[in-house]
Design a protein around this motif. Structure first.
Motif, mmCIF file in Angstrom:
data_model
loop_
_atom_site.group_PDB
_atom_site.id
_atom_site.type_symbol
_atom_site.label_atom_id
_atom_site.label_comp_id
_atom_site.label_asym_id
_atom_site.label_seq_id
_atom_site.Cartn_x
_atom_site.Cartn_y
_atom_site.Cartn_z
ATOM 1 N N ARG A 156 -46.202 0.411 -13.935
ATOM 2 C CA ARG A 156 -45.321 1.163 -13.045
ATOM 3 C C ARG A 156 -44.533 2.233 -13.796
ATOM 4 O O ARG A 156 -44.353 3.348 -13.304
ATOM 5 C CB ARG A 156 -44.362 0.201 -12.332
ATOM 6 C CG ARG A 156 -45.027 -0.713 -11.334
ATOM 7 C CD ARG A 156 -44.002 -1.476 -10.524
ATOM 8 N NE ARG A 156 -43.202 -0.567 -9.703
ATOM 9 C CZ ARG A 156 -42.157 -0.972 -8.978
ATOM 10 N NH1 ARG A 156 -41.797 -2.254 -8.972
ATOM 11 N NH2 ARG A 156 -41.473 -0.104 -8.260
ATOM 12 N N ASN B 245 -45.434 3.675 -16.580
ATOM 13 C CA ASN B 245 -46.384 4.711 -16.976
ATOM 14 C C ASN B 245 -46.666 5.658 -15.806
ATOM 15 O O ASN B 245 -46.700 6.892 -15.976
ATOM 16 C CB ASN B 245 -47.680 4.060 -17.455
ATOM 17 C CG ASN B 245 -48.638 5.063 -18.060
ATOM 18 O OD1 ASN B 245 -48.366 5.662 -19.101
ATOM 19 N ND2 ASN B 245 -49.777 5.265 -17.428
ATOM 20 N N GLN B 246 -46.837 5.091 -14.619
ATOM 21 C CA GLN B 246 -47.066 5.913 -13.437
ATOM 22 C C GLN B 246 -45.831 6.740 -13.089
ATOM 23 O O GLN B 246 -45.949 7.877 -12.607
ATOM 24 C CB GLN B 246 -47.449 5.030 -12.250
ATOM 25 C CG GLN B 246 -48.821 4.386 -12.362
ATOM 26 C CD GLN B 246 -49.921 5.427 -12.472
ATOM 27 O OE1 GLN B 246 -49.960 6.404 -11.725
ATOM 28 N NE2 GLN B 246 -50.836 5.226 -13.406
ATOM 29 N N SER C 57 -45.815 10.722 -12.716
ATOM 30 C CA SER C 57 -45.367 11.297 -11.448
ATOM 31 C C SER C 57 -44.269 12.336 -11.657
ATOM 32 O O SER C 57 -44.300 13.417 -11.048
ATOM 33 C CB SER C 57 -44.865 10.179 -10.526
ATOM 34 O OG SER C 57 -44.330 10.709 -9.331
ATOM 35 N N SER D 88 -39.273 5.524 -5.996
ATOM 36 C CA SER D 88 -40.458 4.774 -6.416
ATOM 37 C C SER D 88 -40.119 3.537 -7.242
ATOM 38 O O SER D 88 -40.954 2.642 -7.382
ATOM 39 C CB SER D 88 -41.400 5.688 -7.209
ATOM 40 O OG SER D 88 -40.824 6.054 -8.455
#
Length: 226
Positions: free
Chosen positions: A61, A63-64, A68, A102
């Motif tokens: 998460r 890393n994403q 993003s 997020s």
């Protein structure tokens, strides 16, 4: 005079002997005993597995999140008639708002820090951190340099870990993102130590953009300074 203990009637003695023999032959409780002995180890393995899975998911998460933020910052712009699109403080805040949504379940605003840097080239052709913006209350400074690093000369090698430096070519810019998050174990604080997790991501700015500054036209937006 010695008192003799009372003796059971013959029928009661016979029943008692049969009960003792039956208990001696009975193995039905062995599984229960084995389960009771092994339960602490099973619980340890189950909770440890959950901790490892949670840590693995957290790494993915974060890393994403870094990717993003870098991607959104590379795309954001305000079109200008007859000129290059502007990048505004409002755009920075919008990028950080998306990031907050997020990871709102991670209490990231308290335990984490996002550092967004614009890696550009200076007048000498060297690497330069033109500006930085931050979100999150975790006390953490960039591992690769603060705003203004490399403003002159060519001694600044770029951003990233040694042996894997990110550099940019003129006249472009790279949105470089650093994520820092204080991981706190769910169950085993003594086995899984609390540690700071780092993630990096970088994206070239898409299309044209006025790189001279981050604009803040009226109505002005709050500057997410570091």
């Amino acid at each position: 005079m010695h008192l003799m203990p009372p003796r059971l009637p013959p029928r009661a003695m016979s029943r008692l002997r049969r009960l003792v023999r039956r208990l001696r032959r009975d193995t039905a409780a062995i599984t229960v005993v084995e389960l009771a002995v092994s339960m602490p180890f099973l619980m340890l393995m189950a909770l440890g597995s959950m901790e490892m899975v949670n840590l693995g998911i957290l790494h993915v998460r974060l890393n994403q999140l870094a990717i993003s933020v870098a991607d959104n910052a590379s795309r954001a712009k305000q079109s200008v008639v007859g000129g290059a699109p502007m990048f505004r403080e409002y755009d920075v805040n919008q990028v950080f708002t998306g990031a907050a949504l997020s990871v709102e379940d991670l209490n990231f605003a308290t335990n984490g820090r996002v550092i967004l840097s614009s890696l550009e080239t200076n007048s000498s052709g060297g690497q330069w951190i033109h500006w930085q913006r931050c979100w999150g209350n975790k006390a953490y400074a960039s591992r690769y340099g603060v705003e203004g690093t490399g403003a002159t000369g060519t001694s600044f090698a770029g951003m990233g870990l040694a042996g894997n430096k990110i550099t940019v070519e003129s006249p472009y810019a790279i949105m470089f993102v650093e994520i820092a998050y204080q991981y706190k174990p769910l169950f085993f604080g003594s086995l899984f130590k609390s540690k700071l997790i780092h993630k990096d991501a970088a994206m070239y700015v898409r299309d044209d953009r006025d790189l001279t500054q981050i604009y803040n036209p009226s109505p002005t937006a709050t500057v997410a300074s570091c």
